[in-house]
Motif scaffolding. Sequence first.
Motif, mmCIF file in Angstrom:
data_model
loop_
_atom_site.group_PDB
_atom_site.id
_atom_site.type_symbol
_atom_site.label_atom_id
_atom_site.label_comp_id
_atom_site.label_asym_id
_atom_site.label_seq_id
_atom_site.Cartn_x
_atom_site.Cartn_y
_atom_site.Cartn_z
ATOM 1 N N ASP A 3 9.437 -2.714 -14.133
ATOM 2 C CA ASP A 3 8.033 -2.756 -13.726
ATOM 3 C C ASP A 3 7.424 -1.369 -13.553
ATOM 4 O O ASP A 3 6.218 -1.181 -13.741
ATOM 5 N N TRP A 4 8.240 -0.351 -13.226
ATOM 6 C CA TRP A 4 7.671 0.997 -13.133
ATOM 7 C C TRP A 4 7.168 1.482 -14.491
ATOM 8 O O TRP A 4 6.221 2.248 -14.570
ATOM 9 N N LYS A 38 3.032 -1.884 -4.837
ATOM 10 C CA LYS A 38 4.465 -1.617 -4.694
ATOM 11 C C LYS A 38 4.778 -0.128 -4.811
ATOM 12 O O LYS A 38 5.651 0.387 -4.102
ATOM 13 N N TYR A 39 4.079 0.576 -5.700
ATOM 14 C CA TYR A 39 4.444 1.961 -6.010
ATOM 15 C C TYR A 39 3.475 3.022 -5.492
ATOM 16 O O TYR A 39 3.891 4.159 -5.255
ATOM 17 N N LEU A 40 2.208 2.678 -5.342
ATOM 18 C CA LEU A 40 1.209 3.708 -5.055
ATOM 19 C C LEU A 40 0.542 3.495 -3.702
ATOM 20 O O LEU A 40 0.467 2.371 -3.204
ATOM 21 N N TYR A 62 5.749 9.287 -6.829
ATOM 22 C CA TYR A 62 5.658 7.842 -6.704
ATOM 23 C C TYR A 62 6.503 7.035 -7.685
ATOM 24 O O TYR A 62 6.853 5.894 -7.383
ATOM 25 N N ILE A 63 6.812 7.577 -8.839
ATOM 26 C CA ILE A 63 7.520 6.773 -9.833
ATOM 27 C C ILE A 63 8.776 7.491 -10.311
ATOM 28 O O ILE A 63 8.912 8.711 -10.127
ATOM 29 N N LEU A 97 3.820 0.038 -15.034
ATOM 30 C CA LEU A 97 2.840 0.858 -14.311
ATOM 31 C C LEU A 97 2.486 2.119 -15.104
ATOM 32 O O LEU A 97 1.311 2.510 -15.158
#
Length: 295
Positions: free
Chosen positions: A128-129, A287-289, A218-219, A132
């Motif tokens: 999923d990253w 979820k990430y940011l 973040y990723i 993104l």
Amino acid sequence: MESNTGIQGDELSPLANLDEWETDVLRRYPDPAKINEDKKEEEFRNYQATEKDGVREFYRLNHHYQTYDFVLEHKAKYLSFDKKEMPIWDAFAFLNQLVDDSDPDTDLDQMQHLLQTSEAIRNDGHPDWMVLVGLIHDMGKVLCLFGEPQWAVVGDTFPVGCAFSDKIVYPEFFKDNPDYNDPRYNTELGVYTRNCGLANVHMSWGHDEYVYHMMKDYIPEEGLYMLRYHSFYSQHREQAYNHLMSEHDHKMFEWVKLFNPYDLYSKNPNQKSWEELKPYYEALVAKYLPPTLKF
């Protein structure tokens, strides 16, 4: 130090729209699945035969003004991220101001292109990253809305501070770049050391470098390489800068090569509507940011 002082009007924006640059990339690097096996590879890279005046002028300006000092100046100017703060969804709305109603080839806004890329990645079952990354990879084009000319936002990227490779598109235009005859910058290694690693190399300024710095906390690293080097065609297609690459760079570039077909070749006229996709992407972003990003 060179700047864009004295360049006005149409010289700032020789392309009809930012997507014209990506269309030109497709001419140079067509979808491998659509290549006629009877045609030689070099025939597909004959961009001179299909060039447009706007694209040629774009690269003339890009190659003239993307100097080592220009890059350092723009990193200092923009990597403080003090221009604007907003949720990512407001940033996409901001980005959609770049749509050119006069473009006869597409009626897709920037958000739709990003969704096509990210949906193709998701449909193939990647992490999923990486989905993104597909969504945000062109978000740095907001630089145009901060007053930057097109040639400092899009275009093939390349190292500055060392000799320009003849594998970069329109290499003849580098003869007008002040660094071309500067002994500090015009040797194979320039200010760098052999195999120093791309983390130690300054790339030409544009949306790739900008969004990489925005997202680096973040990723995962693999995704950061995709963001930072997806326009570095002279390396991931031509291997022109192996002398600067570290072993780690070569390993990470397998991810860059994995990403690029989704960016270039995943245009889907039957894309699902934003209303259908919205719940998934809102959850993914959360979820990430963080709730807001600094620009």
